[in-house]
Write a protein that holds these residues in place. Structure first.
Motif, PDB file in Angstrom:
ATOM      1  N   ALA A  71      -0.389   9.596   2.864  1.00 40.36           N
ATOM      2  CA  ALA A  71      -0.182   8.150   2.991  1.00 40.36           C
ATOM      3  C   ALA A  71      -1.484   7.410   2.742  1.00 40.36           C
ATOM      4  N   GLY A  72      -1.367   6.173   2.266  1.00 38.22           N
ATOM      5  CA  GLY A  72      -2.545   5.331   2.113  1.00 38.22           C
ATOM      6  C   GLY A  72      -3.048   4.868   3.470  1.00 38.22           C
ATOM      7  N   GLY A  73      -4.349   4.693   3.597  1.00 37.01           N
ATOM      8  CA  GLY A  73      -4.925   4.290   4.885  1.00 37.01           C
ATOM      9  C   GLY A  73      -5.166   2.801   5.022  1.00 37.01           C
ATOM     10  N   LEU A  74      -4.970   2.066   3.915  1.00 33.61           N
ATOM     11  CA  LEU A  74      -5.272   0.635   3.934  1.00 33.61           C
ATOM     12  C   LEU A  74      -4.348  -0.119   4.877  1.00 33.61           C
ATOM     13  N   GLY A  75      -3.045   0.168   4.817  1.00 32.05           N
ATOM     14  CA  GLY A  75      -2.080  -0.531   5.665  1.00 32.05           C
ATOM     15  C   GLY A  75      -2.283  -0.278   7.148  1.00 32.05           C
ATOM     16  N   PRO A  76      -2.267   1.002   7.595  1.00 34.70           N
ATOM     17  CA  PRO A  76      -2.487   1.281   9.018  1.00 34.70           C
ATOM     18  C   PRO A  76      -3.822   0.763   9.529  1.00 34.70           C
ATOM     19  N   ALA A 136     -10.660  -2.448   5.938  1.00 40.54           N
ATOM     20  CA  ALA A 136      -9.313  -2.791   6.389  1.00 40.54           C
ATOM     21  C   ALA A 136      -9.313  -3.370   7.803  1.00 40.54           C
ATOM     22  N   PHE A 137      -9.973  -2.672   8.752  1.00 39.65           N
ATOM     23  CA  PHE A 137      -9.862  -3.165  10.127  1.00 39.65           C
ATOM     24  C   PHE A 137     -10.929  -4.200  10.492  1.00 39.65           C
ATOM     25  N   THR A 138     -11.721  -4.643   9.511  1.00 40.34           N
ATOM     26  CA  THR A 138     -12.658  -5.742   9.755  1.00 40.34           C
ATOM     27  C   THR A 138     -12.272  -6.960   8.914  1.00 40.34           C
ATOM     28  N   ALA A 139     -12.647  -6.954   7.643  1.00 42.14           N
ATOM     29  CA  ALA A 139     -12.418  -8.128   6.791  1.00 42.14           C
ATOM     30  C   ALA A 139     -10.937  -8.400   6.564  1.00 42.14           C
ATOM     31  N   LEU A 140     -10.170  -7.362   6.193  1.00 45.73           N
ATOM     32  CA  LEU A 140      -8.744  -7.579   5.932  1.00 45.73           C
ATOM     33  C   LEU A 140      -8.001  -7.970   7.198  1.00 45.73           C
ATOM     34  N   ALA A 141      -8.319  -7.316   8.307  1.00 43.21           N
ATOM     35  CA  ALA A 141      -7.635  -7.630   9.564  1.00 43.21           C
ATOM     36  C   ALA A 141      -7.894  -9.072   9.985  1.00 43.21           C
ATOM     37  N   ASP A 169       0.833  -1.199   0.000  1.00 49.91           N
ATOM     38  CA  ASP A 169       0.000   0.000   0.000  1.00 49.91           C
ATOM     39  C   ASP A 169       0.872   1.254   0.000  1.00 49.91           C
ATOM     40  N   ALA A 170       1.979   1.213   0.754  1.00 47.04           N
ATOM     41  CA  ALA A 170       2.887   2.359   0.806  1.00 47.04           C
ATOM     42  C   ALA A 170       3.598   2.564  -0.527  1.00 47.04           C
TER      43      ALA A 170
END
Length: 507
Positions: free
Chosen positions: A114-119, A373-378, A104-105
C-alpha cells in the motif's frame, strides 16, 4: 547522486523542469503545493455553501393540534443534529484528506504494498485536529467567556469511537496480522463508521440500553444567536447572491450557516430557497463576475489605501482558482446536492495534484514522503477542520460542535479515510492475486499511533481538568486559555518530532 537523478527525471508540467537544480525544483514545488492549499481553501467555501443547503432541506409534516383538533402543517428538517455533525460537517471538512488517501490507493492499485501517503496524511491530520485546532478553539472565545459541552453523553460516545479507531488501527497493524491488511480487516474498518452513526443517533435520542444515562443540559433551541447569524442584504441581486469578496469572510459565513441545523429557522430558509430559484442564471453569471472582480465599491469606501492594495493582491492571487470554481453550479439547485458533488470533484482534482507534488518534493529533496504527509499535507488539508471548529467556538453558545467536529473528523479519518482506500486495494489484490495488502512502513505508522495515543490522553486530560476547575472546556481567563493553547501546541510538536525521527531512522 546519479541514481537519484535518474529517479527524479519525472516532472510536473514541463520536461524542462528536470534541467533545473534540485534546490530550485524543491522550492518551486513547495510554492505550487502552497498554492494548491490556497485553492483548497477557496473551493471549501463553495463546498460549505452547498452543504448548508443540503442541511436546510426540510419535509412537510401534518400534525393534529391536541388543543384545537386542527390539522397543522409544519416543515421539519430532514437531518438529525448528531448525524449532520458526523456525516456532513466532519466528513465534509475531512474530505480533502479522504480524497488524497483514496487517490493514493488508486495509484497503487495492483501493487502488493500500500502507499504510505494517505495513512501518513490522515494520522498527521488527526494530530493536527486534536492539538492545534483545540489550541485555537480554547483562545477564540472572548476574554472571560466560558463555553462548555452541553451534551456530555454524546461527546463521550464520539470520543470513544475516536480513540477506538486508533486502537483498532494499531491492532490490525501490529497484533493480529502484523504489517498485513486482510480484506476482512479493511471491511470491518469501514463497517465501524456505520456503528458510530448508529451509536451517536441512539445517544442523541436517548434510546434505552444503547445510550449513556447522562442528561443533556443547557442546550438552547437556537445554537447560533440571532445577532451572530449571517446577514443577508436585500438591496439588490448583486448584494444578495454574489460571493463575499474576502475569502475568509465568505468561509466564516458559510460555516456558521451549516450550524443552522441546530436552529429552528427552517421556514425562513425554505422561503428564501423558493425565491432564489427564479434567479439561478443571474446567480451563476454573478459567480464569474465576482471571480475576476478585485475591488468592490464598498471596499473603496471602507478600507485604507494599503489595506485595499493588500486585499486586491490577495484576490488577484486567488483569481485563477475563483474563476475555475465559478463553474460549480449555484448551491440553490436541487437543495445544494449538485454543487456539493461538483465541489467534491474539484477537491479530488486538487488532491491528485497534491499527491504528484509530494512525490516530486520527496524525490528532489530526499525528505521522506511520510514526513511530508503528516506535517505539510496534514496541516494543509486540515484547514477546513480548523476554520469550521474555530467559527463554531466563536459563534455558538456551547462548545459541542467545535469539539464534536474534531473528534468526529478523527473517526472519519480512520474508518473512511484509511478504511475505504485499504478496502479498494485489498479487494483488488484478493481478486487478482489471492494476496492480502502489505504495509511497507507499518512500524513507523504504528509508532506514530502510539505517540498519538499517549499525547491525546494529555489533551483530553487538560480538557477534563478545565471542565472540573473552570466549568468549561473552551474560553475562560485569558492567561489560562493561552497556557492551555501553548500546552496543546507542545503536544503536537512532540508528536511531529518523535514521528519524524522514527521514520527517518534516527530513533
Amino acid at each position: 547522486m546519479a541514481s537519484v537523478k535518474e529517479q527524479c527525471d519525472f516532472y510536473f508540467i514541463f520536461k524542462g523542469e528536470t534541467k533545473l537544480g534540485y534546490g530550485v525544483r524543491g522550492f518551486l514545488y513547495f510554492v505550487a503545493l502552497a498554492y494548491c492549499f490556497i485553492g483548497l481553501s477557496a473551493i471549501t467555501a463553495r463546498f460549505f455553501r452547498s452543504m448548508e443547503n443540503v442541511v436546510k432541506h426540510s419535509r412537510t409534516v401534518e400534525e393534529i393540534d391536541p388543543l384545537t383538533n386542527v390539522k397543522v402543517v409544519k416543515h421539519k428538517k430532514v437531518w438529525n443534529y448528531a448525524i449532520a455533525d458526523i456525516t456532513l460537517l466532519a466528513f465534509g471538512t475531512s474530505f480533502p484528506q479522504i480524497s488524497l488517501a483514496t487517490i493514493d490507493a488508486i495509484r497503487n492499485i495492483g501493487k502488493l504494498y500500500a502507499g504510505g501517503l494517505g495513512p501518513g496524511t490522515l494520522v498527521g491530520s488527526a494530530a493536527f485536529d486534536l492539538f492545534p485546532i483545540h489550541a485555537v478553539c480554547v483562545v477564540v472565545p472572548k476574554a472571560g467567556e466560558l463555553k462548555k459541552i452541553s451534551d456530555i453523553g454524546l461527546w463521550l460516545v464520539e470520543l470513544f469511537w475516536s480513540f477506538w479507531a486508533y486502537i483498532w488501527l494499531y491492532l490490525i497493524l501490529e497484533v493480529w496480522t502484523p504489517s498485513i491488511i486482510t480484506l476482512t480487516e479493511a471491511f470491518l474498518t469501514v463497517l465501524q463508521f456505520g456503528l458510530l452513526l448508529m451509536h451517536a443517533y441512539a445517544q442523541d435520542k436517548r434510546w434505552p440500553y444503547l445510550s449513556l444515562p447522562i442528561g443533556r443540559t443547557e442546550r438552547p433551541e437556537e445554537w447560533v444567536p440571532p445577532e451572530t447569524a449571517p446577514l443577508r442584504n436585500g438591496n439588490g441581486d448583486h448584494d444578495k447572491y454574489s460571493e463575499l469578496h474576502e475569502v475568509n469572510e465568505d468561509r466564516n459565513r458559510t460555516i456558521v450557516d451549516i450550524f443552522s441545523i441546530h436552529s429552528g429557522n427552517t421556514e425562513q430558509s425554505r422561503e428564501e430557497t423558493i425565491s432564489e430559484k427564479a434567479n439561478l442564471l443571474s446567480i451563476w453569471k454573478q459567480q464569474f463576475v465576482d471571480a475576476v472582480m478585485l475591488e468592490s465599491e464598498e471596499s473603496r469606501k471602507s478600507y485604507s489605501k494599503w489595506s485595499r492594495l493588500g486585499k486586491a493582491f490577495w484576490k488577484l492571487l486567488l483569481a485563477p482558482w475563483r474563476l475555475l470554481f465559478a463553474f460549480v453550479p449555484p448551491y440553490q439547485i436541487a437543495h445544494g446536492w449538485i454543487a456539493f458533488i461538483f465541489s467534491l470533484v474539484f477537491i479530488s482534482g486538487i488532491a491528485y495534484i497534491v499527491t504528484m507534488l509530494t512525490d516530486l518534493i520527496s524525490c528532489v529533496t530526499g525528505i521522506n514522503a511520510y514526513v511530508i504527509a503528516f506535517t505539510a499535507l496534514a496541516a494543509g488539508t486540515s484547514w477546513p477542520d480548523l476554520v469550521a471548529s474555530m467559527i463554531a467556538a466563536e459563534r455558538q453558545i456551547t462548545a459541542d460542535s467545535a469539539i464534536a467536529n474534531i473528534t468526529c473528523s478523527n473517526s472519519v479519518n480512520i474508518y473512511i479515510g484509511i478504511g475505504v482506500p485499504w478496502l479498494i486495494d485489498t479487494l483488488y489484490n484478493y481478486i487478482a492475486y489471492k494476496e492480502p495488502l502489505r504495509i511497507q512502513n507499518a512500524a513507523g505508522l504504528s509508532f506514530s499511533l502510539l505517540v498519538f495515543f499517549a499525547t491525546s490522553v494529555g489533551c483530553i486530560g487538560v480538557l477534563v481538568f478545565r471542565r472540573l476547575t473552570l466549568g468549561a472546556e473552551l474560553g475562560g481567563p485569558r492567561l489560562w486559555a493561552w497556557v492551555t493553547c501553548v500546552y496543546l501546541m507542545l503536544l503536537w510538536l512532540t508528536f511531529v518530532t518523535l514521528s519524524s525521527l522514527r521514520v527517518s531512522g534516527i530513533i
